[in-house]
Design an enzyme around this catalytic site. Structure first.
Site, short mmCIF file in Angstrom:
data_model
loop_
_atom_site.label_atom_id
_atom_site.label_comp_id
_atom_site.label_asym_id
_atom_site.label_seq_id
_atom_site.Cartn_x
_atom_site.Cartn_y
_atom_site.Cartn_z
N CYS A 82 -35.30 -35.39 20.58
CA CYS A 82 -35.93 -36.60 20.05
C CYS A 82 -36.77 -37.29 21.13
CB CYS A 82 -34.88 -37.51 19.42
SG CYS A 82 -35.62 -38.63 18.21
N HIS A 176 -31.19 -34.68 16.39
CA HIS A 176 -30.12 -34.94 17.36
C HIS A 176 -28.98 -33.94 17.21
CE1 HIS A 176 -31.20 -38.97 19.04
NE2 HIS A 176 -31.98 -38.98 17.98
N GLU A 178 -26.61 -33.31 19.09
CA GLU A 178 -25.37 -33.74 19.76
C GLU A 178 -24.51 -34.63 18.85
OE1 GLU A 178 -28.26 -35.03 20.05
OE2 GLU A 178 -28.15 -37.19 20.41
N1 GLN Z 1 -38.60 -43.22 18.38
C1 GLN Z 1 -38.05 -42.93 19.65
C2 GLN Z 1 -39.12 -42.83 20.73
O1 GLN Z 1 -40.27 -42.91 20.45
C3 GLN Z 1 -37.23 -41.66 19.65
C4 GLN Z 1 -36.02 -41.85 18.76
C5 GLN Z 1 -34.82 -41.06 19.18
O2 GLN Z 1 -34.74 -40.53 20.28
N2 GLN Z 1 -33.85 -41.05 18.32
O3 GLN Z 1 -38.79 -42.67 21.86
#
Ligand code: GLN
Length: 201
Positions: A82, A176, A178
């Protein structure tokens, strides 16, 4: 024979504890990385989710931008999830003007654009590289991968949009892995690490 590779988890912000638990479930101890010295003690790194703008800021405050950039350029096996995927990308759209990234994998991403209508969602994802069973994927304000370079392998996609990608030693997911009990993404990362360091197992 090489010594057992040491796996670090960037522990500045975000879901690093859950990554450490996933690795521990595989019998892999991990080191929390907060300083250049910590980084020097690991052979591979997990960059967790969180907020990429904040993570970039904290990397700067902790003197990690340059050393981490050098390690990535040298081919350190890295898993980014992410916000971690955003930091590894080669092009970040809708980023903040003071936000940087490492260009460790040839993908263009747009922040907060995946599943625009609903910030967070879960789905069962086919990921052939992980085996025949679907992977239950949790997306939280996830980045949309808008373009992948010719050497990037797409491991999974949703509606044609890549959500798990690999290029050489770098593995990245928009979701995610994890947050569920399924450790297969971490297992795959350990396999990448094993091939990169000549380790079996
Ligand atoms: N929206 C977040 C960002 O731009 C990422 C979201 C996440 O890691 N769950 O960093």
């Amino acid at each position: 024979m090489n010594p057992t590779p040491r796996v670090g988890v960037l522990a500045l912000q975000g879901a690093f504890g859950a990554h450490q638990r996933s690795l521990a479930a595989l019998g892999v101890p991990s080191l929390e990385v907060r300083t250049p010295g910590d980084l020097g003690n690991v052979d591979a790194l997990v960059i967790p989710g969180g907020e990429s703008t904040t993570l970039w800021h904290l990397l700067g405050v902790n003197g990690l931008v340059e050393p981490l950039g050098e390690r990535l350029a040298a081919g350190m096996p890295t898993l980014g999830t992410c916000a971690g995927l955003i930091l590894l990308a080669s092009d970040v759209r809708d980023g903040r003007s003071d936000q940087g990234w490492f260009s460790a994998i040839d993908i263009s991403v747009r922040r907060n654009a995946f599943g625009r209508q609903i910030d967070s969602f879960e789905c069962d994802l086919a990921v052939p590289a992980l085996g025949p069973e679907d992977f239950h994927a949790v997306f939280i304000r996830a980045p949309l991968v808008e373009h992948v370079g010719p050497n990037v392998e797409v491991l999974a996609a949703v509606d044609g949009g890549p959500v798990a990608v690999r290029e050489g030693p770098v593995l990245a997911t928009a979701f995610h892995p994890e947050l569920t009990g399924d450790t297969r993404v971490h297992r795959l990362f350990m396999d990448v690490l094993a091939t990169r360091t000549g380790q079996v197992g």
